[in-house]
Design an enzyme around this catalytic site. Sequence first.
Site, PDB file in Angstrom:
ATOM      1  N   HIS A  69       0.858  -1.185   0.000  1.00  0.00           N
ATOM      2  CA  HIS A  69       0.000   0.000   0.000  1.00  0.00           C
ATOM      3  C   HIS A  69       0.895   1.236   0.000  1.00  0.00           C
ATOM      4  CE1 HIS A  69      -2.173  -3.242   2.101  1.00  0.00           C
ATOM      5  NE2 HIS A  69      -3.231  -2.763   1.486  1.00  0.00           N
ATOM      6  N   GLU A  87      10.375  -6.361   1.865  1.00  0.00           N
ATOM      7  CA  GLU A  87       9.950  -7.761   1.856  1.00  0.00           C
ATOM      8  C   GLU A  87      11.016  -8.708   1.320  1.00  0.00           C
ATOM      9  OE1 GLU A  87       6.172  -8.665   0.136  1.00  0.00           O
ATOM     10  OE2 GLU A  87       5.153  -7.029   1.167  1.00  0.00           O
ATOM     11  N   TYR A 105     -10.109  -5.470  -7.394  1.00  0.00           N
ATOM     12  CA  TYR A 105     -10.672  -6.763  -6.999  1.00  0.00           C
ATOM     13  C   TYR A 105     -11.204  -6.699  -5.574  1.00  0.00           C
ATOM     14  CZ  TYR A 105      -6.853  -7.826  -3.839  1.00  0.00           C
ATOM     15  OH  TYR A 105      -5.987  -7.794  -2.781  1.00  0.00           O
ATOM     16  N   GLU A 115     -10.431  -8.655   1.271  1.00  0.00           N
ATOM     17  CA  GLU A 115      -9.548  -7.691   0.606  1.00  0.00           C
ATOM     18  C   GLU A 115     -10.417  -6.944  -0.384  1.00  0.00           C
ATOM     19  OE1 GLU A 115      -6.853  -6.284   0.845  1.00  0.00           O
ATOM     20  OE2 GLU A 115      -5.229  -7.589   1.476  1.00  0.00           O
ATOM     21  N   TRP A 162      -6.015 -12.402  -6.121  1.00  0.00           N
ATOM     22  CA  TRP A 162      -5.633 -11.253  -6.951  1.00  0.00           C
ATOM     23  C   TRP A 162      -4.622 -11.664  -8.010  1.00  0.00           C
ATOM     24  CZ3 TRP A 162      -4.508 -11.573  -1.747  1.00  0.00           C
ATOM     25  CH2 TRP A 162      -3.158 -11.718  -1.404  1.00  0.00           C
TER      26      TRP A 162
END
Length: 194
Positions: A69, A87, A105, A115, A162
């Site tokens: 995000h 990450e 989505y 989500e 997703w």
Amino acid sequence: MTTEQVLLLDESGNQVGLADKAEVHHADTPLHLAFSSYLFDDRGRTLLTRRALHKKTWPGIWTNTCCGHPAPGERMTGGVLRRLADELGLPGVREVDLVLPRFRYRAVMPNGVVENEMCPVFRGVAVGDPDPNPDEVDSVEWVLWQDFVESVLEGTRDVSPWCKLQVAELDKLGPDPLAWPVADAGALPPAVRL
């Protein structure tokens, strides 16, 4: 340490507020802004990640290289690079390009957690090998893109909801990910700063 926040959106993609990331995902998750990225190497492979087993959403599921995000006021490409570093500890990424500006989505986990995202998709070229952060990533795998596409579309590889939807859209851009056209930034949700 600052609290990570996400941008809340209306159905047209305008920012309508902020929410703490730790509290935004539940049975009635509001629409918010996110991004997905797919990294490739010069051999036509994409880097897949298996989400850490303690993640709130889709723990332990295989997915695209990285999601995240953008922070309030952060450029989307800056958010992509930040999350790739956080990450995957990647030493560098080249050519971060927008490829799916309008991806959106909504997905519901078996436990009811939702989500609900407007989630532009980016392509990048990896430089070096990943060093995954165990708080975010359980494991990684390099896979030939066309093999990955076939396995996802045939249903023989289980991936995040997703990722499955994105792969179907990305496949329409052509068989060579490094030759995909860069998308028009004008098609992004208005809340995005590229």
